[in-house]
Write a protein that holds these residues in place. Structure first.
Motif: not given
Length: 523
Positions: A323-348
């Motif tokens: 059995s494996e533990l749930a994977p480490n999500p990694g540094p916060l910065w790496h998780r934020l980068r794919p969300l740039a379009p979401l940030a733009l969409r929300t701000a706009l």
């Protein structure tokens, strides 16, 4: 940015009661934004015929712990509000409510993880509130304040998604900061107001952690029991020859949630209870991988024994199954980068909604801003569904407010009690469908504005309806203009992470009815 001359003109801009002739050049960005948005509204309306409506308003089953967040928020809100009522300073309740509403978060997390999550939520709330209060003290320009609110909403959205904080997500934080932007403020009062919010937030933290004194492993036990029951239901459907698509998706989600609940205790000493729960989760994963060979009876029996404070049933470790533990999500910065379009969409979307509200002469543009911020989900179909739920719930909530306001206006005690009842109702109902919870959230938000003094209900109702429609339409337009990032799901993330359960399992699409459809993107 040019500002109108004279105190009277400044007040008119601040309250949002502006027209192009009084706001001067300050309204030019709003005009351009509205013209830009109008080009996409036709596209939104055309797409609405292709987006799903079936099931968007259907009521789901209540959560097993629906009463826990409902009681927690009442316990967190009541003491600060009643204390202010006794002191005759109910006008300060908006700041204590900001801290008290943090009790809504992290109810599904184990207590060690909940302590950290609640602390970060409170700090995030204080950061957004401080920014809003500072902006309100420095300028009365509604155009500038809407821009600040849109930027805050974008930051709150991506941080909540990247950290997977869970329901209620960014909506509560955005409501707090956006409302504070349009309250008259001075720099010397900011520390005191933040102190009230921090004190109420500390009390909310204690309320959220208090059940751990009686059931220290309650969240992990509930998640494991839910996984066992879901897998048992899938095995029964498989044996009886019924359609297993729905039961399989439910089981995959439940097993994954149980795995994450137990894995989130990493960093704390692994107890006998956690080891026993781990073995039960492995059994559920094995049964999910081979439902035709699974016996549902022991799965359901184990689920019954796991609940409560009874000893967790001991099952032997399965040889050859890792059995494996749930994977480490990694540094916060790496998780934020794919969300740039979401940030733009929300701000706009939030900025355009706020400016459209100002152009219509609405005095509280933050309602349109919060409506737009609440829409954005994992894809356009879910965003459309959330928009429908938001509009239906808000319109019904306005009618509820109209019926409730005569009672609330009988005195401050009645006002506080009505808000407490609506807090309970919102959390008790929102798990069944977002629109149903919004029926209570809308009058509660309107009554919160009454803490500083009773107002005529007619203008409040009109502004709420207009801002809801404007925020929903403009928010959907922004979702069309800024495309959603294509989500790539790796095979090993699609099912339970054991050698027995391979990547052939795939969870169902997130349910539109709940408030947890955007959990962030893992790199």
């Amino acid at each position: 940015m040019p500002r109108p001359r004279g105190a009277h003109a400044s007040a008119r801009v601040y309250t949002g009661s502006i027209r192009p002739r009084t706001a001067g050049h300050a309204m030019e960005p709003a005009r351009r934004s509205i013209c830009f948005t109008s080009k996409t509204l036709a596209k939104v309306m055309a797409m609405s015929s292709r987006l799903p409506l079936a099931g968007v308003l259907r009521l789901g089953r209540p959560s097993d712990i629906w009463f826990k967040p409902a009681l927690s928020v009442v316990a967190a809100v009541a003491p600060p509000n009643l204390a202010l009522l006794a002191l005759g300073r109910l006008d300060l309740a908006m700041y204590t409510m900001a801290g008290s509403l943090c009790a809504l978060y992290a109810h599904n997390r184990p207590y060690a993880a909940r302590a950290r999550a609640l602390a970060w939520v409170i700090l995030g709330m204080l950061g957004g509130l401080a920014t809003a209060l500072l902006a309100a003290s420095l300028t009365r320009s509604a155009v500038v304040l809407v821009a600040v609110g849109a930027a805050l909403a974008a930051v709150q959205k991506v941080l909540c998604d990247a950290t997977r904080i869970g329901p209620p997500g960014n909506v509560v934080l955005t409501f707090i900061s956006s409302a504070a932007l349009f309250v008259p403020q001075s720099p010397d009062r900011i520390p005191g107001h933040l102190g009230l919010a921090a004190a109420a937030g500390a009390w909310a933290w204690l309320v959220g952690m208090a059940p751990g004194l009686l059931r220290p492993h309650g969240p992990e036990r509930r998640a494991t029991a839910a996984a066992l029951n879901a897998v048992a239901a899938h095995a029964e459907a498989h044996v009886s020859g019924e359609d297993t698509a729905g039961t399989h998706g439910t089981a995959v989600i439940a097993v994954r949630a149980a795995r994450q609940a137990v894995s989130s205790t990493t960093g704390t000493p692994l107890t006998v209870t956690h080891r026993a729960l781990e073995r039960l989760i492995v059994r559920s994963e094995v049964a999910l991988a081979a439902p035709s060979d699974a016996d549902p009876a022991p799965l359901r029996d184990w689920a019954r024994q796991v609940r409560g404070n009874r000893p967790v049933p001991e099952v032997p470790h399965l040889t050859g199954v890792d059995s494996e533990l749930a994977p480490n999500p990694g540094p916060l910065w790496h998780r934020l980068r794919p969300l740039a379009p979401l940030a733009l969409r929300t701000a706009l979307g939030c900025a355009l909604a706020g400016y459209a509200s100002l152009a219509l002469g609405i005095g509280r543009p933050y309602w349109a801003l919060v409506t737009a911020a609440s829409l954005y989900q994992a894809d356009l179909a879910l965003t459309w569904g959330r928009g429908v739920q938001r509009v239906v719930g808000n319109l019904l909530g306005v009618l509820f407010f109209a019926a409730l306001v005569p009672l609330a206006h009988t005195g401050e005690v009645a006002l506080v009690l009505c808000c407490l009842a609506l807090n309970f109702g919102a959390e008790a109902l929102i798990g069944r469908n977002y629109w149903l919870g919004s029926v209570c959230v809308t009058p509660m938000a309107l009554l919160i504005t009454e803490f500083a003094g009773f107002r005529q209900p007619g203008p409040l109702i009109t502004e709420r309806i207009v801002d809801t429609l404007v925020g929903a339409l403009v928010g959907l337009a922004a979702a069309v203009v800024v495309p959603h990032r294509k989500r790539v799901v790796r095979a090993e993330r699609a099912g339970p992470r054991t050698l027995a359960a391979t990547g052939s399992s795939r969870g169902r699409h997130p349910d539109q009815r709940t408030g947890n459809t955007t959990e962030g993107v893992r790199p």
